[in-house]
Design a protein around this motif. Sequence first.
Motif, mmCIF file in Angstrom:
data_model
loop_
_atom_site.group_PDB
_atom_site.id
_atom_site.type_symbol
_atom_site.label_atom_id
_atom_site.label_comp_id
_atom_site.label_asym_id
_atom_site.label_seq_id
_atom_site.Cartn_x
_atom_site.Cartn_y
_atom_site.Cartn_z
ATOM 1 N N ILE A 277 0.786 -1.182 -0.086
ATOM 2 C CA ILE A 277 0.064 -0.145 -0.153
ATOM 3 C C ILE A 277 0.777 1.343 -0.016
ATOM 4 N N ILE A 280 1.330 2.514 -3.408
ATOM 5 C CA ILE A 280 0.254 3.219 -3.953
ATOM 6 C C ILE A 280 -0.009 4.413 -3.604
ATOM 7 N N VAL A 287 -3.550 4.583 -9.640
ATOM 8 C CA VAL A 287 -4.744 3.820 -9.137
ATOM 9 C C VAL A 287 -5.783 4.027 -10.510
ATOM 10 N N LYS A 291 -6.913 1.141 -13.157
ATOM 11 C CA LYS A 291 -8.334 0.925 -13.264
ATOM 12 C C LYS A 291 -8.614 1.253 -14.801
ATOM 13 N N LEU A 297 -7.175 -4.049 -8.582
ATOM 14 C CA LEU A 297 -6.106 -3.633 -7.791
ATOM 15 C C LEU A 297 -6.363 -3.975 -6.294
ATOM 16 N N SER A 299 -4.268 -4.306 -2.236
ATOM 17 C CA SER A 299 -3.261 -3.931 -1.478
ATOM 18 C C SER A 299 -2.879 -4.831 -0.193
ATOM 19 N N GLN A 313 -8.620 3.803 0.798
ATOM 20 C CA GLN A 313 -8.311 2.752 -0.191
ATOM 21 C C GLN A 313 -9.748 2.777 -0.914
ATOM 22 N N ILE A 318 -9.783 1.423 -5.005
ATOM 23 C CA ILE A 318 -8.925 0.038 -4.562
ATOM 24 C C ILE A 318 -9.911 -0.895 -4.559
#
Length: 381
Positions: A277, A280, A287, A291, A297, A299, A313, A318
């Motif tokens: 994470i 990210i 992200v 997508k 996705l 984490s 998130q 996510i």
Amino acid sequence: MALKAVHVTDVPSLDHVPENASLALCSSRFPNGVEIARSGFKMPKFVVIGHRGNGMNVLQSSDRRMRAIKENTIMSFNAASTFPLDFIEFDVQVTRDDCPVIFHDDFIFSEENGAVTGRRITELSLSEFLSYGPQREHGNEGKVLLRKKDGKIMPWDVEQDDSLCTLQEAFVKVEPAIGFNIELKFDDHIVYEQDYLVHVLQTILKVVFEYAKDRPIIFSTFQPDAALLIRKLQSNYPVFFLTNGGCEIYEDVRRNSLEEAMKLSVENGLEGIVSEIKGIFRDPSTVTKIKESKLCLLSYGKLNNVPEAVYMQHLMGIDGVIVDLVKEITEAVADMIKPKKGGDGEGFTEGSVTVQGNSNPQFSQQDLSFLLKLIPQLIQI
């Protein structure tokens, strides 16, 4: 093992796929199934996945929850399944005599006559592997199980212990509605030959196809060639590429960034990415790129044990989180992410879920944009 180029197009698929292996991953927890379609793999909701079952063991931690139940055991898996989890994640390796077993570390350690010895899991026979730790047959005493972490050897002491187990046992003994996120575990420091990888993966797939039935399955791995091969060898279950997201650097550049992970996944037909994470949060803009590439996705990481980080998130889009504090995070997610219901009411809807206004803050798009810009500073990457 010597380097040998992996030409995925040359790898034959398995000769037989059982009739009960379906492209739609269905269970009572996903009543509408999880579909693999040309438009991209999609989770039906924000998913929570138990790390090594009910959470990994951190033996040196002062937090008793990190030493509550032996990780990667039937006891841990079934304890996790009592909470509203969607999947449990665990690590699979193959023994010398071709039995897929569940164990995270590359080496297993014990002590005899004052001397500590370590052996590689893949060099053990099944009987040797199962001889460590608590034994299934009453009265039998197993080898003392130790763990090596950061160069230190320590007793693998937990509050609730259990014996080591095989992949087949997990399918047979774990609540059938819970999904399995099977991490295909390989040593980061070995360059594997293609033939070896294919053999290991086919050995694992044989057990999966025989015992999975309707259980949802996700494959994941940090090993790039294994990810490509497991996709070539089967098309029934989604394959996710695991990455540290640039938090650590490896000789194989495919492992060194989210951008490389996205490139590998898109070019080879993988369904998704599982990232640390922090990788990210370091660059939240990735992200959107992931997508837009029709990739799922997920984490993992210590921050996923913080409810606020999990909530952020969800807001970012996510698809799910792998967590250690299963009880706490499933409760937090159940509280902050409610299924959408018809009629009027407070709260805002994002996708197929509604965040209730009476229990959580509401963010405008401007607020969310501001928070995303703050994240790298807040987590002090």
